[in-house]
Scaffold this motif. Sequence first.
Motif, PDB file in Angstrom:
ATOM      1  N   LEU A  40       0.850  -1.177   0.000  1.00 20.89           N
ATOM      2  CA  LEU A  40       0.000   0.000   0.000  1.00 20.89           C
ATOM      3  C   LEU A  40       0.890   1.233   0.000  1.00 20.89           C
ATOM      4  O   LEU A  40       1.706   1.409   0.910  1.00 20.89           O
ATOM      5  CB  LEU A  40      -0.887   0.002   1.247  1.00 20.89           C
ATOM      6  CG  LEU A  40      -1.740   1.258   1.437  1.00 20.89           C
ATOM      7  CD1 LEU A  40      -2.949   1.218   0.532  1.00 20.89           C
ATOM      8  CD2 LEU A  40      -2.167   1.394   2.886  1.00 20.89           C
ATOM      9  N   GLN A  41       0.749   2.049  -1.033  1.00 24.54           N
ATOM     10  CA  GLN A  41       1.539   3.279  -1.102  1.00 24.54           C
ATOM     11  C   GLN A  41       0.765   4.359  -0.367  1.00 24.54           C
ATOM     12  O   GLN A  41      -0.227   4.880  -0.879  1.00 24.54           O
ATOM     13  CB  GLN A  41       1.760   3.657  -2.578  1.00 24.54           C
ATOM     14  CG  GLN A  41       2.757   4.776  -2.790  1.00 24.54           C
ATOM     15  CD  GLN A  41       4.200   4.327  -2.587  1.00 24.54           C
ATOM     16  OE1 GLN A  41       4.553   3.192  -2.891  1.00 24.54           O
ATOM     17  NE2 GLN A  41       5.024   5.198  -2.040  1.00 24.54           N
ATOM     18  N   ALA A  42       1.211   4.675   0.850  1.00 22.33           N
ATOM     19  CA  ALA A  42       0.491   5.661   1.652  1.00 22.33           C
ATOM     20  C   ALA A  42       0.854   7.085   1.233  1.00 22.33           C
ATOM     21  O   ALA A  42      -0.016   7.933   1.077  1.00 22.33           O
ATOM     22  CB  ALA A  42       0.792   5.458   3.132  1.00 22.33           C
ATOM     23  N   LEU A  43       2.134   7.332   1.049  1.00 23.02           N
ATOM     24  CA  LEU A  43       2.597   8.667   0.668  1.00 23.02           C
ATOM     25  C   LEU A  43       3.534   8.533  -0.514  1.00 23.02           C
ATOM     26  O   LEU A  43       4.296   7.577  -0.602  1.00 23.02           O
ATOM     27  CB  LEU A  43       3.356   9.326   1.818  1.00 23.02           C
ATOM     28  CG  LEU A  43       2.578   9.660   3.083  1.00 23.02           C
ATOM     29  CD1 LEU A  43       3.533  10.084   4.182  1.00 23.02           C
ATOM     30  CD2 LEU A  43       1.553  10.739   2.807  1.00 23.02           C
ATOM     31  N   GLU A  44       3.469   9.508  -1.425  1.00 29.28           N
ATOM     32  CA  GLU A  44       4.341   9.422  -2.592  1.00 29.28           C
ATOM     33  C   GLU A  44       4.868  10.798  -2.969  1.00 29.28           C
ATOM     34  O   GLU A  44       4.090  11.709  -3.236  1.00 29.28           O
ATOM     35  CB  GLU A  44       3.590   8.810  -3.769  1.00 29.28           C
ATOM     36  CG  GLU A  44       4.504   8.386  -4.891  1.00 29.28           C
ATOM     37  CD  GLU A  44       3.704   7.674  -5.988  1.00 29.28           C
ATOM     38  OE1 GLU A  44       3.778   6.441  -6.070  1.00 29.28           O
ATOM     39  OE2 GLU A  44       2.992   8.371  -6.736  1.00 29.28           O
ATOM     40  N   GLY A  45       6.161  10.930  -2.961  1.00 26.57           N
ATOM     41  CA  GLY A  45       6.843  12.127  -3.449  1.00 26.57           C
ATOM     42  C   GLY A  45       6.341  13.428  -2.862  1.00 26.57           C
ATOM     43  O   GLY A  45       5.990  14.355  -3.589  1.00 26.57           O
ATOM     44  N   ILE A  46       6.333  13.511  -1.545  1.00 23.57           N
ATOM     45  CA  ILE A  46       5.880  14.744  -0.905  1.00 23.57           C
ATOM     46  C   ILE A  46       7.038  15.728  -0.810  1.00 23.57           C
ATOM     47  O   ILE A  46       8.086  15.412  -0.225  1.00 23.57           O
ATOM     48  CB  ILE A  46       5.352  14.451   0.514  1.00 23.57           C
ATOM     49  CG1 ILE A  46       4.231  13.422   0.476  1.00 23.57           C
ATOM     50  CG2 ILE A  46       4.946  15.744   1.222  1.00 23.57           C
ATOM     51  CD1 ILE A  46       2.853  13.965   0.488  1.00 23.57           C
ATOM     52  N   ASP A  47       6.861  16.903  -1.390  1.00 23.83           N
ATOM     53  CA  ASP A  47       7.812  18.011  -1.216  1.00 23.83           C
ATOM     54  C   ASP A  47       7.078  19.108  -0.463  1.00 23.83           C
ATOM     55  O   ASP A  47       6.026  19.553  -0.910  1.00 23.83           O
ATOM     56  CB  ASP A  47       8.270  18.580  -2.569  1.00 23.83           C
ATOM     57  CG  ASP A  47       9.126  17.587  -3.322  1.00 23.83           C
ATOM     58  OD1 ASP A  47       9.970  16.950  -2.689  1.00 23.83           O
ATOM     59  OD2 ASP A  47       8.921  17.456  -4.558  1.00 23.83           O
ATOM     60  N   LEU A  48       7.642  19.518   0.665  1.00 21.22           N
ATOM     61  CA  LEU A  48       6.952  20.542   1.446  1.00 21.22           C
ATOM     62  C   LEU A  48       7.968  21.311   2.279  1.00 21.22           C
ATOM     63  O   LEU A  48       8.895  20.729   2.825  1.00 21.22           O
ATOM     64  CB  LEU A  48       5.923  19.870   2.360  1.00 21.22           C
ATOM     65  CG  LEU A  48       5.009  20.791   3.176  1.00 21.22           C
ATOM     66  CD1 LEU A  48       4.061  21.549   2.279  1.00 21.22           C
ATOM     67  CD2 LEU A  48       4.211  19.979   4.191  1.00 21.22           C
TER      68      LEU A  48
END
Lengths: 277, 253
Positions: free
Chosen positions: A34-42
């Motif tokens: 399960l991909q919960a988060l993907e490529g978060i830039d913040l």
Amino acid sequence: MATMRKLEEVLHSGEGKIRLRGVSRSFVTAQGPLQALEGIDLDVHAGEFICIVGPSGCGKSTLLNLVAGLDRCTAGEIWTDGHRVEGPSSNRLLIFQELGLFPWLTVRENVEFGLRRRGVLRQECVERARRVLRLVHLGGFENSYLHQLSGGMKQRVALARSLVMEPEVLLMDEPFAALDAQTRDLLHQELERLWVETGQTIVFVTHNVREAVRLGDRVVVMTFRPGRIKCQFEITLPRPRTLEDPALTLVARSVLDQLKEEINKAVKTEFRDETTA
Amino acid sequence: MRRLRRQLLFYSLLVAVWWLIADLEIWTPYLFPSPRGVLEALRWGFADKTFLVGLGISMKRIALGYGLSVALGVVLGCLIAASEFLKDTLGGTLLSLQSLPSLCWLPLAVLWFGLSEKAILFVVVMGSLLSVTINTEMGLRHVPKIYLMAGRNLGARGLGLIVHVLLPASLPHLVAGLKQGWAFAWRSLISGEMIFVSLGLGHLLMMGRDLNDVNQVVAVMVLIVAIGYVVDRLIFERFESRLRQKWGLSAAP
């Protein structure tokens, strides 16, 4: 509230207090990966109050756990003050949705817990806990046990337990979700006041758009599974704000429009899950 | 108050019926004890100090044996909870051993240690160790994950996390284990003491049999029950109810 800072000042008082670069997190579940988060830039600036909204299951809590250092990214990096996040730090505290207060301790002992682990002397712990409990208007409940408190009071104990550590970053995971509207309103005011007084950086996760717009300098909307950043809103409404403000409702509506798409996706997925199960 | 009155009534009725049956002499008095005889035996026992000495010796043994099994059991429980490997191996073994009545350790104890203090100690420890271990392990395993996360979040690490979060969080289970362990230890002790001239309460029981003194047998039995009850009520029950109150598990009594 004459001490209320202007947004400009807040945004430019520091750069990149928290930086997320390509952050991903996947889990292995019984149904497969399960991909919960993907490529978060913040980037979160020092002293900024940032709210993250998204449908339930979009990985908001996962994101906070990662920033708190209680969980590890499968890809990407998280930095605070130019240091890579490798584990939990008392400078960067998470307030859990379930609070996680310790029922075997009194209110004051709960608040002292972090200080004691840090090796602060007993007398100083007592004084600091007392001061913070007064700050959240729980002065008379030092020796109470948790089951003797209402939901809103427990919430404030959890807040006090983190505030007493004087962290620079406060991470809050749907802290007011379980409260009634009046209590929530009160705690919004208190949180805003404390934020102004302490100058902390706050990352606040919620699924309540109006709450996000009420509190945040910026509102980040996340997509549903995998969780990505869909769009961001700068909230320039003057503080102190109230939920009844028509201008706030207007902003909330445009945020909600973005969020709705994702909620629909979430509902569809859950529905499909149910029919295939 | 109503409960107390009810209990008082019940017990006086019980003694009255017993008295009546004894007085009817359906069975010979040397086989069927009478309340008067038992009371007399108790009085004589305390007057010539045999009961007092027996009590003292038994209490010393239980303190040592129970203390040992609590110390061992808590450590063992922690180890099993901490390691998947130990849980799959030792954990299963302990669970199956629990079906073994503690008396079954007696022959082994006598073979290994002879008719000695050590043999009795061994039986007491084996009798109560398992309850303490299993309950400790269960308590630790059932600690909600959120407490651990919160503890780590606030800076608790390693030993601090165990001492300040894990153990207090599993205290309700732990106390249940200690209570059960006490009950088992007490029973094991009495059986262990029956095997030789050990001078404890168990021995006094057997002495009553040897002397064909049914009143002494019952008097010692009363003593054994009384001590078990008092410790359970005065120590464990009190501690448990305070714990429950603190955690908000039940309304204050």
